[in-house]
Design an enzyme around this catalytic site. Sequence first.
Site, PDB file in Angstrom:
ATOM      1  N   GLU A  61      47.526  57.924  40.545  1.00  9.62           N
ATOM      2  CA  GLU A  61      46.052  58.422  40.382  1.00  9.62           C
ATOM      3  C   GLU A  61      45.799  57.123  41.164  1.00  9.62           C
ATOM      4  OE1 GLU A  61      48.356  58.767  38.218  1.00  9.62           O
ATOM      5  OE2 GLU A  61      48.492  60.947  39.043  1.00  9.62           O
ATOM      6  N   GLU A  66      53.331  49.224  39.286  1.00 11.94           N
ATOM      7  CA  GLU A  66      52.064  48.384  40.400  1.00 11.94           C
ATOM      8  C   GLU A  66      51.166  49.401  40.793  1.00 11.94           C
ATOM      9  OE1 GLU A  66      53.884  45.478  42.463  1.00 11.94           O
ATOM     10  OE2 GLU A  66      55.726  45.383  41.179  1.00 11.94           O
TER      11      GLU A  66
HETATM   12  N1  COS Z   1      41.828  42.766  47.779  1.00 12.00           N
HETATM   13  C1  COS Z   1      40.837  41.718  47.836  1.00 12.00           C
HETATM   14  N2  COS Z   1      39.907  42.267  46.831  1.00 12.00           N
HETATM   15  C2  COS Z   1      39.737  43.362  46.341  1.00 12.00           C
HETATM   16  C3  COS Z   1      41.052  44.282  46.519  1.00 12.00           C
HETATM   17  C4  COS Z   1      41.953  43.812  46.900  1.00 12.00           C
HETATM   18  N3  COS Z   1      43.265  45.528  47.454  1.00 12.00           N
HETATM   19  N4  COS Z   1      40.545  45.567  45.450  1.00 12.00           N
HETATM   20  C5  COS Z   1      39.566  45.272  45.102  1.00 12.00           C
HETATM   21  N5  COS Z   1      39.233  43.906  45.260  1.00 12.00           N
HETATM   22  C6  COS Z   1      38.151  43.208  44.485  1.00 12.00           C
HETATM   23  C7  COS Z   1      36.635  43.999  45.177  1.00 12.00           C
HETATM   24  O1  COS Z   1      36.385  43.394  47.009  1.00 12.00           O
HETATM   25  C8  COS Z   1      35.831  43.380  44.328  1.00 12.00           C
HETATM   26  O2  COS Z   1      35.405  42.146  45.132  1.00 12.00           O
HETATM   27  P1  COS Z   1      33.726  41.731  44.231  1.00 12.00           P
HETATM   28  O3  COS Z   1      33.816  41.417  42.722  1.00 12.00           O
HETATM   29  O4  COS Z   1      33.602  40.970  45.179  1.00 12.00           O
HETATM   30  O5  COS Z   1      33.054  42.676  44.345  1.00 12.00           O
HETATM   31  C9  COS Z   1      36.521  43.250  43.158  1.00 12.00           C
HETATM   32  O6  COS Z   1      37.668  42.807  43.468  1.00 12.00           O
HETATM   33  C10 COS Z   1      36.744  44.388  42.161  1.00 12.00           C
HETATM   34  O7  COS Z   1      36.576  45.121  42.512  1.00 12.00           O
HETATM   35  P2  COS Z   1      36.707  46.644  41.772  1.00 12.00           P
HETATM   36  O8  COS Z   1      35.856  47.234  41.497  1.00 12.00           O
HETATM   37  O9  COS Z   1      37.674  48.178  43.218  1.00 12.00           O
HETATM   38  O10 COS Z   1      37.406  46.514  40.846  1.00 12.00           O
HETATM   39  P3  COS Z   1      38.075  48.024  39.598  1.00 12.00           P
HETATM   40  O11 COS Z   1      38.221  47.381  37.650  1.00 12.00           O
HETATM   41  O12 COS Z   1      37.208  49.367  39.972  1.00 12.00           O
HETATM   42  O13 COS Z   1      39.844  48.302  39.620  1.00 12.00           O
HETATM   43  C11 COS Z   1      42.018  49.366  40.450  1.00 12.00           C
HETATM   44  C12 COS Z   1      40.111  48.760  41.350  1.00 12.00           C
HETATM   45  C13 COS Z   1      41.297  50.642  39.514  1.00 12.00           C
HETATM   46  C14 COS Z   1      41.726  49.204  42.174  1.00 12.00           C
HETATM   47  C15 COS Z   1      42.487  47.767  40.422  1.00 12.00           C
HETATM   48  O14 COS Z   1      41.709  47.706  38.714  1.00 12.00           O
HETATM   49  C16 COS Z   1      43.886  48.555  40.023  1.00 12.00           C
HETATM   50  O15 COS Z   1      44.212  48.521  41.167  1.00 12.00           O
HETATM   51  N6  COS Z   1      44.181  48.502  39.319  1.00 12.00           N
HETATM   52  C17 COS Z   1      45.036  48.961  38.837  1.00 12.00           C
HETATM   53  C18 COS Z   1      46.896  47.990  37.942  1.00 12.00           C
HETATM   54  C19 COS Z   1      48.351  47.884  38.694  1.00 12.00           C
HETATM   55  O16 COS Z   1      48.271  48.373  39.709  1.00 12.00           O
HETATM   56  N7  COS Z   1      48.295  47.662  37.810  1.00 12.00           N
HETATM   57  C20 COS Z   1      49.942  47.654  37.394  1.00 12.00           C
HETATM   58  C21 COS Z   1      50.391  46.001  36.990  1.00 12.00           C
HETATM   59  S1  COS Z   1      51.455  45.688  37.784  1.00 12.00           S
HETATM   60  S2  COS Z   1      52.797  46.484  37.121  1.00 12.00           S
END
Ligand code: COS
Length: 366
Positions: A355, A351
């Site tokens: 990092e 989740e």
């Molecule tokens: N709630 C609502 N919206 C969100 C959000 C949140 N917590 N986090 C990001 N967003 C939205 C942003 O506002 C942005 O919106 P717009 O499309 O309007 O610009 C969009 O989502 C993309 O955000 P961002 O550019 O930050 O996305 P990234 O691709 O850079 O990804 C991370 C951000 C790395 C934080 C995200 O991909 C992530 O959490 N990765 C980990 C995934 C994970 O936990 N995997 C485990 C799987 S389940 S076991």
Amino acid sequence: MRRVQKFVDAHVGGRADRWDKTGKFPVEAWRSLSKSGLAGLPIPRKYGGAGEDVLSYVQAVEEISKASAAFGVTLAVHVSLVSQPLLWFGTEQQKMHYLKPLALGRQLGSFCLTEPGAGSDVSAMESRATQKGDSYLINGHKYFIVNAPMAGTYLVFAMTDKSLGHRGISCFIVDRNIPGVRIGRVFDKMGIRSSQVSEVFFDDVRVPAENMLGRPGDGFKIAMETLDCGRISIAAQAVGIAQASLEAAIQYAKTRVQFSRPIGDLQAIRWMLADMATEIEAARLLTYRAAYLTGKSKKHTKEASMAKLFAASTAVHAARQALQIHGGYGYMTDLPLERYYRDAKITEIYEGTSEIQRLVISNELL
Ligand code: COS
């Protein structure tokens, strides 16, 4: 909480080591949990749940994880990653048809986001959903999917328009028994061994368009908002593991005699216990605060990530120190210390790795 304690004492405590050794999913314990009304704790009664608040649910995950972190994550994924997004984003019909059986524990839920090449980078997913009239055809390969082999209901994320990047991801509710859904390899794991984690293949899986959760392109935001809550439940799982480690260490420090006195009289051991207890309290408070904010419908992205980051490292540290206090006895599989140590590690990974939590927190700060 009395209900949770009663359930843990009757159906989990004393069994976790056996579950860990066999690596088998405790089907009977899941049935008992469902009968106790714990499968849908924070889901409204109207949809088959117990209608309690998110904080009570998070405390339940903590208590269950204290006895079995593997069983704790089964519940955490079922509720936080499947039932809650259905509650928030589902239509009335979706809630009645899919959420209710989940909340009653008649179906187990599974969240299909990760792929072999898309872990932290969700937008790199290759799974596709192509519209064909009033249905979608899903093709994809999901990886490291918790609960998948036992689940009846999957939330599946797939690209409906790859050219839009993260804005082209959509989310679908998929029944296990639809043709084309296939469980691949069930993974052998270092810890949380009795929880079931596998690959899932979707080969030309046809789902009605009405099974889309939210609108086309909403998938990324649904996943992120869902993980904001999921991370709190993993923080609770970590606090449970840490607390179990501390309690074992205290007990041992009082009874283990070396140099003619209990080792708990030695300052080296006392300081370890004091640090562990303080860190666990801090982790618990961060976790409860994030859960409280969820209950108040306040944005809690930063607070959830802080709770998970801190609780995960607390669990790893507490399990390591508790094992160290037990010395050679801790290293043997007769005691659960080595299980705590193995189980704790995953909380720094799934989740969102630690990092990724730092990335999310710093994004919120800046
Ligand atoms: N709630 C609502 N919206 C969100 C959000 C949140 N917590 N986090 C990001 N967003 C939205 C942003 O506002 C942005 O919106 P717009 O499309 O309007 O610009 C969009 O989502 C993309 O955000 P961002 O550019 O930050 O996305 P990234 O691709 O850079 O990804 C991370 C951000 C790395 C934080 C995200 O991909 C992530 O959490 N990765 C980990 C995934 C994970 O936990 N995997 C485990 C799987 S389940 S076991």
